[in-house]
Design an enzyme around this catalytic site. Sequence first.
Site, PDB file in Angstrom:
ATOM      1  N   ASP A  13       0.811  -1.232   0.000  1.00 56.09           N
ATOM      2  CA  ASP A  13       0.000   0.000   0.000  1.00 56.09           C
ATOM      3  C   ASP A  13       0.836   1.270   0.000  1.00 56.09           C
ATOM      4  O   ASP A  13       0.422   2.307   0.519  1.00 56.09           O
ATOM      5  CB  ASP A  13      -0.957   0.020   1.214  1.00 56.09           C
ATOM      6  CG  ASP A  13      -1.899  -1.155   1.209  1.00 56.09           C
ATOM      7  OD1 ASP A  13      -2.217  -1.656   0.116  1.00 56.09           O
ATOM      8  OD2 ASP A  13      -2.326  -1.569   2.304  1.00 56.09           O
ATOM      9  N   LYS A  16       1.869   2.084  -5.114  1.00 56.42           N
ATOM     10  CA  LYS A  16       2.380   1.505  -6.373  1.00 56.42           C
ATOM     11  C   LYS A  16       1.437   1.809  -7.528  1.00 56.42           C
ATOM     12  O   LYS A  16       1.874   2.155  -8.626  1.00 56.42           O
ATOM     13  CB  LYS A  16       2.537  -0.024  -6.218  1.00 56.42           C
ATOM     14  CG  LYS A  16       3.535  -0.427  -5.148  1.00 56.42           C
ATOM     15  CD  LYS A  16       3.568  -1.929  -4.942  1.00 56.42           C
ATOM     16  CE  LYS A  16       2.293  -2.478  -4.341  1.00 56.42           C
ATOM     17  NZ  LYS A  16       2.028  -2.083  -2.947  1.00 56.42           N
ATOM     18  N   GLY A  40      -4.634  -4.221  -3.818  1.00 53.85           N
ATOM     19  CA  GLY A  40      -5.618  -3.167  -4.066  1.00 53.85           C
ATOM     20  C   GLY A  40      -4.830  -1.942  -4.460  1.00 53.85           C
ATOM     21  O   GLY A  40      -4.183  -1.330  -3.618  1.00 53.85           O
ATOM     22  N   HIS A  41      -4.814  -1.627  -5.750  1.00 57.41           N
ATOM     23  CA  HIS A  41      -3.984  -0.533  -6.251  1.00 57.41           C
ATOM     24  C   HIS A  41      -4.882   0.621  -6.692  1.00 57.41           C
ATOM     25  O   HIS A  41      -5.696   0.459  -7.606  1.00 57.41           O
ATOM     26  CB  HIS A  41      -3.105  -1.019  -7.416  1.00 57.41           C
ATOM     27  CG  HIS A  41      -2.094  -2.038  -6.990  1.00 57.41           C
ATOM     28  ND1 HIS A  41      -1.174  -2.582  -7.843  1.00 57.41           N
ATOM     29  CD2 HIS A  41      -1.834  -2.586  -5.775  1.00 57.41           C
ATOM     30  CE1 HIS A  41      -0.406  -3.435  -7.179  1.00 57.41           C
ATOM     31  NE2 HIS A  41      -0.795  -3.459  -5.919  1.00 57.41           N
ATOM     32  N   GLN A 219       1.921  -6.090  -3.297  1.00 60.08           N
ATOM     33  CA  GLN A 219       2.400  -6.177  -1.915  1.00 60.08           C
ATOM     34  C   GLN A 219       3.717  -5.389  -1.755  1.00 60.08           C
ATOM     35  O   GLN A 219       3.967  -4.479  -2.515  1.00 60.08           O
ATOM     36  CB  GLN A 219       2.557  -7.641  -1.453  1.00 60.08           C
ATOM     37  CG  GLN A 219       1.241  -8.403  -1.317  1.00 60.08           C
ATOM     38  CD  GLN A 219       0.655  -8.900  -2.628  1.00 60.08           C
ATOM     39  OE1 GLN A 219       1.341  -9.540  -3.410  1.00 60.08           O
ATOM     40  NE2 GLN A 219      -0.598  -8.603  -2.890  1.00 60.08           N
TER      41      GLN A 219
END
Length: 425
Positions: A13, A16, A40-41, A219
């Site tokens: 988080d 990225k 979750g990007h 990650q």
Amino acid sequence: MKNTIVVGAQWGDEGKGKLVDVLAEQSDLVVRFNGGGNAGHTVMHAGETYKFHYMPSGMLHNKQCILGTGVVINPKDLLEEIKSFTDSGHAPKLQISARAHVIFPHHQLIDAKEGGKIGTTGRGIGPTYSQKASRINLRILDIIADDAIDRIKKSLRDVRDILVTDGIFSESEFKDYCESVSQEYASFGSDFKEYVTDTEDLVRIASNSGKQVLFEGAQGTLLDLNYGTYPFVTSSSTLAAAAFVGGGAIPGVPIRILGITKAYTTRVGEGPFPTELDGDAATNLREAGHEYGATTGRPRRVGHLDLYALRYAIRISGIQELAMTKIDTLALVNGIKACTGYKINGKGIDYFPADAPTLELVEPIYTDIPYIADLSKDEWAKLQGKSKADLPESIQTYIKFIEDFVEIPITILSHGPERNETIVF
Ligand code: GDP
Ligand code: IMO
Ligand code: MG
């Protein structure tokens, strides 16, 4: 011309998605190479917010996007993501590796039963990678095959003992599950066919013809299966090296390795976190930075900037330069410090402990972070295209302090979630 690998340099988080969106403009191909729907990007552009769990964050630029062999895929979730992206007026240019492994509902059920002690995202990641390593899982090429139903049923027979003996299913539930899931996944397979190919070929041909390939890690380095804070890690390799194994990056082709770090530290799930804050200080930072997980909505644990852990991540992943995000959030809170060393029982140590219980014992050595100028959006906007020497002195001092400690340069500074809130030096 260099290809670029973007990896998280903390516990995930870091931003990225935002940085990949920024860099995708100059790229021809964007490739995810590890993880699955645990990622979750977030990409924010022109007032719209996109949360990508599977699709590479280059999607908004309409670039060729690839899910490589190292990714694990829940076809139902991916098809939904494709649909919602298409419904919002976009046309995804997506290709999926035939060799990528498939996440089934039973992987999620096992994760729900066993993932609690790690605080997993519940997306079935660990069980899928573990059955992949045990050579009993199916790949995308299996569910698109003409005999997909038979292949799925046969593979379920191989995991029957795990599922029934462990009480995930009773015998009769298992029978029903085999019937329904084999039909359902064969049907997903038909929907998938148009996207599936040997993605490594695409990456190889692009790399060899001078095209720019951007690899998007999921990650963060400290969640890496081998080098992270095991067992409180994810089940894939999150290092830059994983882009070669899972994304088709070619050794020998010049590559730039960019690590992303926040201006402080966060972590979701269980596991050691030496610089963690609690009480009001944690609440203030969490609220100032909107630190809630993009995948599960869980409040993120927050803490001081751990430069000691960051330097370990940089060394282990071979990170050559850093993008630092959330400098705007740091300016809103007081009392955030930088950790520049670890002590155990009062004695300084010169290594990053591999053992999680030892890491729990660590006492951070702190240095105060100087006041960071809180600039308005207009003041930030005026710094676009400027050099580090044009930044307010407090921010220059802070950047120099970090660069001296971690021994690599900060080449990008992010001061807000939107694409244009980024200064590239
Ligand atoms: P990822 O998993 O590394 O892509 O990061 P996430 O999207 O899970 O979390 C990063 C969050 O920070 C997202 O909500 C982004 O929109 C936001 N973000 C990224 N960069 C910045 C920044 O420089 N400042 C602020 N305030 N928010 C940012
Ligand atoms: P992105 O790509 C932050 C964490 C989980 C848990 C551990 C194992 O958005 O940075 P898993 O479901 O992978 O088996 O969970 O890893 N985790 C993440 N934390 N960002 C992520 O992805 C994460 N993906 C997994 O919270 O502690
Ligand atoms: Mg995330």
